[in-house]
Design a protein around this motif. Structure first.
Motif, short mmCIF file in Angstrom:
data_model
loop_
_atom_site.label_atom_id
_atom_site.label_comp_id
_atom_site.label_asym_id
_atom_site.label_seq_id
_atom_site.Cartn_x
_atom_site.Cartn_y
_atom_site.Cartn_z
N ILE A 1 -1.76 6.87 -4.28
CA ILE A 1 -2.28 6.10 -5.23
C ILE A 1 -3.02 7.26 -6.05
N SER B 102 -1.64 0.36 -9.86
CA SER B 102 -0.82 -0.06 -8.31
C SER B 102 -0.91 -1.63 -8.18
N CYS C 173 0.81 -1.18 0.18
CA CYS C 173 0.06 -0.09 -0.07
C CYS C 173 0.91 1.22 0.04
N PHE D 40 -5.67 2.88 -8.98
CA PHE D 40 -5.42 1.54 -8.47
C PHE D 40 -5.26 0.47 -9.07
#
Length: 188
Positions: free
Chosen positions: A64, A183, A60, A180
């Motif tokens: 982002i 990522s 995480c 997201f």
């Protein structure tokens, strides 16, 4: 009493107070020591370049896209780990990692639970069209919507949940989902 004797007496008293406090903290046991461990480490998180990494492999980042990580979540009966992010004007995102093959089931559970709670399922366009969306507040000028997407990875499944207002934040949904998913693609 001389000035140096007064100083010595005060230092002796201070030493006794410090020793007493140390003794009391020892009596409290390991829980007092445990309380000093950062909650992220306690939940399986380690610092990583630009963010945190869970022992399950979920990474995480601090950011982002235009979203900032505000909290990490430990695993539970639904997910292995997760992170909560906040974006512009209160958009909230929750990214979670699930066991491989369980993402579709989690999306179905989400849909059933929201319908059972009386929320209105809605069809949206753009990036939101590929998710499961509900209107969770429709009595104001802007509607609060919640959308869940699930993704199947090579070793795990993931869900992304967004809470946002329509029509004011509609243009931000596409870039958020792209950020997201990008990522996730870089770590899976």
């Amino acid at each position: 009493m001389a000035a140096w004797e007064t100083v010595l007496a005060r230092l002796a008293a201070l030493s006794l107070i410090i020793a007493f406090a140390a003794w009391i903290s020892c009596l409290a046991g390991p829980s007092s020591v445990r309380a000093q461990v950062p909650p992220e480490k306690d939940a399986g998180w380690q610092s990583d370049v630009g963010g945190l990494r869970h022992f399950t492999g979920l990474r995480c980042p601090d950011m982002i896209g235009s979203f900032y990580r505000i909290k990490v979540m430990e695993g539970d009966e639904v997910s292995l780990a997760g992170c909560i992010y906040t974006g512009r004007d209160g958009i909230t995102a929750v990214l979670r990692k699930h066991l491989e093959g369980t993402g579709r089931r989690e999306a179905l559970t989400f849909s059933r639970s929201y319908k059972a709670a009386g929320f209105e399922p809605i069809k949206l366009s753009g990036a939101a069209a590929s998710g499961i969306s509900f209107r969770t507040r429709g009595w104001t000028a802007t509607s609060l919507c919640e959308t869940l997407w699930y993704f199947s990875g090579t070793k795990a499944d993931y869900t992304l949940w967004l809470s946002y207002s329509l029509p004011t934040q509609e243009a931000e949904i596409g870039p958020a989902v792209t950020a997201f998913t990008g990522s996730l693609a870089s770590q899976n």
